[in-house]
Scaffold this motif. Structure first.
Motif, PDB file in Angstrom:
ATOM      1  N   HIS A  79       0.837  -1.201   0.000  1.00 28.07           N
ATOM      2  CA  HIS A  79       0.000   0.000   0.000  1.00 28.07           C
ATOM      3  C   HIS A  79       0.873   1.254   0.000  1.00 28.07           C
ATOM      4  N   GLU A  80       2.190   1.075  -0.035  1.00 26.99           N
ATOM      5  CA  GLU A  80       3.137   2.191   0.055  1.00 26.99           C
ATOM      6  C   GLU A  80       3.204   2.966  -1.256  1.00 26.99           C
ATOM      7  N   LEU A  81       2.724   4.187  -1.227  1.00 22.24           N
ATOM      8  CA  LEU A  81       2.682   5.012  -2.433  1.00 22.24           C
ATOM      9  C   LEU A  81       4.077   5.268  -2.999  1.00 22.24           C
ATOM     10  N   ALA A  82       5.046   5.554  -2.142  1.00 26.03           N
ATOM     11  CA  ALA A  82       6.407   5.840  -2.613  1.00 26.03           C
ATOM     12  C   ALA A  82       7.004   4.630  -3.313  1.00 26.03           C
ATOM     13  N   LEU A  83       6.784   3.459  -2.768  1.00 29.52           N
ATOM     14  CA  LEU A  83       7.306   2.226  -3.370  1.00 29.52           C
ATOM     15  C   LEU A  83       6.668   1.964  -4.731  1.00 29.52           C
ATOM     16  N   LEU A  84       5.353   2.123  -4.803  1.00 30.84           N
ATOM     17  CA  LEU A  84       4.650   1.899  -6.063  1.00 30.84           C
ATOM     18  C   LEU A  84       5.042   2.936  -7.113  1.00 30.84           C
ATOM     19  N   ALA A  85       5.183   4.182  -6.684  1.00 34.79           N
ATOM     20  CA  ALA A  85       5.594   5.236  -7.612  1.00 34.79           C
ATOM     21  C   ALA A  85       6.993   4.963  -8.142  1.00 34.79           C
ATOM     22  N   GLU A  86       7.883   4.538  -7.268  1.00 31.33           N
ATOM     23  CA  GLU A  86       9.251   4.211  -7.695  1.00 31.33           C
ATOM     24  C   GLU A  86       9.232   3.072  -8.702  1.00 31.33           C
ATOM     25  N   GLN A  87       8.449   2.051  -8.422  1.00 30.43           N
ATOM     26  CA  GLN A  87       8.345   0.918  -9.345  1.00 30.43           C
ATOM     27  C   GLN A  87       7.805   1.371 -10.698  1.00 30.43           C
ATOM     28  N   ALA A  88       6.890   2.339 -10.685  1.00 25.68           N
ATOM     29  CA  ALA A  88       6.284   2.848 -11.922  1.00 25.68           C
ATOM     30  C   ALA A  88       7.169   3.885 -12.613  1.00 25.68           C
ATOM     31  N   GLY A  89       8.281   4.254 -11.972  1.00 23.75           N
ATOM     32  CA  GLY A  89       9.157   5.263 -12.553  1.00 23.75           C
ATOM     33  C   GLY A  89       8.551   6.651 -12.516  1.00 23.75           C
ATOM     34  N   GLU A  90       7.729   6.893 -11.516  1.00 24.29           N
ATOM     35  CA  GLU A  90       7.042   8.176 -11.388  1.00 24.29           C
ATOM     36  C   GLU A  90       7.474   8.854 -10.097  1.00 24.29           C
ATOM     37  N   GLU A  91       7.752  10.125 -10.182  1.00 24.63           N
ATOM     38  CA  GLU A  91       8.087  10.895  -8.990  1.00 24.63           C
ATOM     39  C   GLU A  91       6.835  11.631  -8.547  1.00 24.63           C
ATOM     40  N   LEU A  92       6.251  11.153  -7.462  1.00 26.39           N
ATOM     41  CA  LEU A  92       5.036  11.789  -6.943  1.00 26.39           C
ATOM     42  C   LEU A  92       5.394  13.064  -6.197  1.00 26.39           C
ATOM     43  N   PRO A  93       4.582  14.103  -6.368  1.00 30.89           N
ATOM     44  CA  PRO A  93       4.811  15.307  -5.572  1.00 30.89           C
ATOM     45  C   PRO A  93       4.621  14.992  -4.085  1.00 30.89           C
ATOM     46  N   ASN A  94       5.315  15.722  -3.250  1.00 30.71           N
ATOM     47  CA  ASN A  94       5.265  15.499  -1.810  1.00 30.71           C
ATOM     48  C   ASN A  94       3.841  15.554  -1.269  1.00 30.71           C
ATOM     49  N   VAL A  95       3.024  16.441  -1.827  1.00 28.07           N
ATOM     50  CA  VAL A  95       1.647  16.567  -1.350  1.00 28.07           C
ATOM     51  C   VAL A  95       0.896  15.245  -1.502  1.00 28.07           C
ATOM     52  N   LEU A  96       1.167  14.496  -2.572  1.00 21.48           N
ATOM     53  CA  LEU A  96       0.496  13.209  -2.756  1.00 21.48           C
ATOM     54  C   LEU A  96       1.114  12.126  -1.881  1.00 21.48           C
ATOM     55  N   LEU A  97       2.414  12.186  -1.670  1.00 16.77           N
ATOM     56  CA  LEU A  97       3.064  11.212  -0.783  1.00 16.77           C
ATOM     57  C   LEU A  97       2.530  11.329   0.646  1.00 16.77           C
ATOM     58  N   LYS A  98       2.092  12.527   1.017  1.00 15.03           N
ATOM     59  CA  LYS A  98       1.558  12.737   2.359  1.00 15.03           C
ATOM     60  C   LYS A  98       0.224  12.031   2.578  1.00 15.03           C
ATOM     61  N   LEU A  99      -0.376  11.519   1.523  1.00 17.15           N
ATOM     62  CA  LEU A  99      -1.616  10.750   1.683  1.00 17.15           C
ATOM     63  C   LEU A  99      -1.358   9.377   2.301  1.00 17.15           C
ATOM     64  N   GLN A 100      -0.104   8.975   2.359  1.00 17.80           N
ATOM     65  CA  GLN A 100       0.239   7.642   2.879  1.00 17.80           C
ATOM     66  C   GLN A 100      -0.309   7.415   4.283  1.00 17.80           C
ATOM     67  N   VAL A 101      -0.325   8.446   5.097  1.00 19.02           N
ATOM     68  CA  VAL A 101      -0.783   8.314   6.471  1.00 19.02           C
ATOM     69  C   VAL A 101      -2.229   7.797   6.548  1.00 19.02           C
ATOM     70  N   PHE A 102      -2.988   8.011   5.480  1.00 20.69           N
ATOM     71  CA  PHE A 102      -4.396   7.597   5.484  1.00 20.69           C
ATOM     72  C   PHE A 102      -4.586   6.115   5.182  1.00 20.69           C
ATOM     73  N   ALA A 103      -3.532   5.438   4.745  1.00 20.25           N
ATOM     74  CA  ALA A 103      -3.636   4.011   4.435  1.00 20.25           C
ATOM     75  C   ALA A 103      -3.874   3.194   5.697  1.00 20.25           C
ATOM     76  N   VAL A 104      -3.189   3.530   6.773  1.00 13.70           N
ATOM     77  CA  VAL A 104      -3.309   2.744   8.001  1.00 13.70           C
ATOM     78  C   VAL A 104      -3.473   3.642   9.227  1.00 13.70           C
ATOM     79  N   GLU A 105      -2.512   4.526   9.448  1.00 16.82           N
ATOM     80  CA  GLU A 105      -2.500   5.294  10.695  1.00 16.82           C
ATOM     81  C   GLU A 105      -3.813   6.024  10.960  1.00 16.82           C
TER      82      GLU A 105
END
Length: 127
Positions: A61-87
């Motif tokens: 569910h890790e956005l940074a990991l998936l983005a890296e695998q896809a060769g995409e650099e997500l803006p920081n604002v979107l990476l901050k959505l990670q907290v909503f996956a579990v925490e």
């Protein structure tokens, strides 16, 4: 299923998330719930991009990991959505959205449109 068919399935689920997000633009709707839908939509958009490239998405569910695998650099604002996956689902907040709902939703709609265009273009290339 072909990569395009797998990607289309993921994008149908993304559309469901986006509809829920659209219906819950009311600021009284909890940010934690809206953020979860946003994180899920982005996660599936990244996985659809991977599938469309004939890559198997990592089971994560890790956005940074998936983005890296896809060769995409997500803006920081979107990476901050990670907290909503579990925490944000299992801890007491508040958990604030990293941007306003309308701009996040517009970003995801644009990403969805781009992937649907890529699927369409791939289909034409195969014919």
């Amino acid at each position: 299923m072909s990569p395009a068919e797998d990607a289309k399935l993921l994008l149908r689920i993304v559309r469901r998330h986006l509809l829920a997000m659209q219906l819950n633009l009311d600021p009284s709707y909890p940010e934690e719930e809206w953020g979860f839908q946003a994180q899920q939509a982005l996660e599936k958009l990244l996985k659809a991009k991977l599938v469309l490239s004939n890559l198997a998405p990592k089971r994560s569910h890790e956005l940074a990991l998936l983005a890296e695998q896809a060769g995409e650099e997500l803006p920081n604002v979107l990476l901050k959505l990670q907290v909503f996956a579990v925490e944000a689902r299992y801890e007491e907040g508040p958990f604030a959205l990293p941007a306003d709902r309308e701009s996040l939703l517009a970003d995801f709609v644009a990403r969805l449109d781009a992937l649907e265009t890529a699927i369409h273009d791939q289909g034409e290339a195969i014919q």
